[in-house]
Design a protein around this motif. Structure first.
Motif, PDB file in Angstrom:
ATOM      1  N   ARG A  76       0.832  -1.194   0.000  1.00 57.52           N
ATOM      2  CA  ARG A  76       0.000   0.000   0.000  1.00 57.52           C
ATOM      3  C   ARG A  76       0.873   1.253   0.000  1.00 57.52           C
ATOM      4  O   ARG A  76       1.817   1.357   0.791  1.00 57.52           O
ATOM      5  N   PRO A  77       0.596   2.204  -0.877  1.00 55.99           N
ATOM      6  CA  PRO A  77       1.414   3.424  -0.917  1.00 55.99           C
ATOM      7  C   PRO A  77       1.269   4.224   0.371  1.00 55.99           C
ATOM      8  O   PRO A  77       0.199   4.253   0.989  1.00 55.99           O
ATOM      9  N   GLU A  78       2.355   4.878   0.783  1.00 54.83           N
ATOM     10  CA  GLU A  78       2.326   5.669   2.005  1.00 54.83           C
ATOM     11  C   GLU A  78       1.542   6.956   1.794  1.00 54.83           C
ATOM     12  O   GLU A  78       1.345   7.409   0.664  1.00 54.83           O
ATOM     13  N   THR A  79       1.097   7.527   2.885  1.00 63.04           N
ATOM     14  CA  THR A  79       0.381   8.798   2.814  1.00 63.04           C
ATOM     15  C   THR A  79       1.318   9.882   2.294  1.00 63.04           C
ATOM     16  O   THR A  79       2.485   9.951   2.685  1.00 63.04           O
ATOM     17  N   ASN A  80       0.807  10.699   1.400  1.00 61.92           N
ATOM     18  CA  ASN A  80       1.611  11.754   0.790  1.00 61.92           C
ATOM     19  C   ASN A  80       2.239  12.640   1.869  1.00 61.92           C
ATOM     20  O   ASN A  80       1.519  13.243   2.671  1.00 61.92           O
TER      21      ASN A  80
END
Length: 239
Positions: A76-80
């Motif tokens: 899952r991509p990290e929070t911007n």
């Protein structure tokens, strides 16, 4: 590092300020443009949000331009980090706890150009992320560009950030200064002699910080954080 005599002069000035013997040169009181004052008060929040969005976006673009792209790992991509930085700065401005800051994120997300909502736990852990701190450092640099060459006088002061909600740095410092002025105490303690930061009653302690602020434009010009609990505020300034 500043010359030794400069540090000694600074300590002497601080001593005079604290015992009220320092001779101030009073400035003439300037006139207030009430129309501009009213306008600034009315538009303060709106202007802050616009500036916050634009400066963080500019900081992101500058960092991206000098950073070699790295292939993202699976998962899952990290929070911007830009979004977290914007929320942290808004939280600081409003002096809000983490849960209230999440509510502010709901309210101002579109205004700040934040891509998606995230929980107060992400806000809580925001300063632990290197990419977020890099953006915040760049924001300070960008803000100071606007007064480059215009600011000549700076003021320095020390403070501490508690790692526990059970302690307040200002209260600790006030108690320490009260002990110093107690005439019944014949011999000063090591802490008093060395102008050290107040000590914490918890294991987590304080993060000790000294920062410089421009007198005219009131922008933070730089700061230093020291893990050494044995040194004082004036020592951090002169090292």
């Amino acid at each position: 590092m500043l010359p030794k005599h400069v540090g000694e002069e600074l300590r002497e000035i601080i001593k005079k300020v604290r015992d009220s013997s320092f001779e101030y040169e009073h400035r003439e009181k300037g006139e207030t443009d009430w129309a501009k004052y009213d306008s600034a008060q009315i538009k303060e929040m709106a202007n802050y949000l616009d500036n916050l969005r634009d400066i963080v976006d500019e900081a992101h673009n500058r960092i991206q331009s000098r950073t070699i792209p790295v292939k993202r790992s699976p998962g899952r991509p990290e929070t911007n980090p830009d979004d977290i930085a914007k929320t942290l700065l808004l939280q600081t401005y409003t002096e809000s706890p983490n849960r209230v800051a999440e509510g502010l994120l709901l309210l101002f997300r579109e205004k700040l150009g934040i891509s998606k909502h995230f929980s107060y736990k992400t806000i809580e852990r925001g300063y632990d992320r290197k990419t977020v701190n890099e953006i915040l450092d760049e924001v300070v640099a960008i803000a100071n560009e606007s007064v480059e060459g215009k600011e000549e006088t700076f003021s320095f002061d020390g403070t501490g950030f508690s790692a526990s909600n059970k302690e307040n740095y200002a209260a600790k410092r006030q108690k320490q200064n009260s002990n110093k002025s107690n005439k019944k105490t014949k011999t000063a303690s090591f802490e008093q002699k060395n102008d050290s930061f107040p000590k914490s009653d918890t294991k987590k302690g304080f993060s000790y910080c000294v920062m410089g602020v421009g007198i005219q434009h009131k922008l933070i010009s730089g700061l230093a954080i020291s893990p050494n609990h044995s040194i004082g505020e004036t020592t951090v300034v002169t090292t």
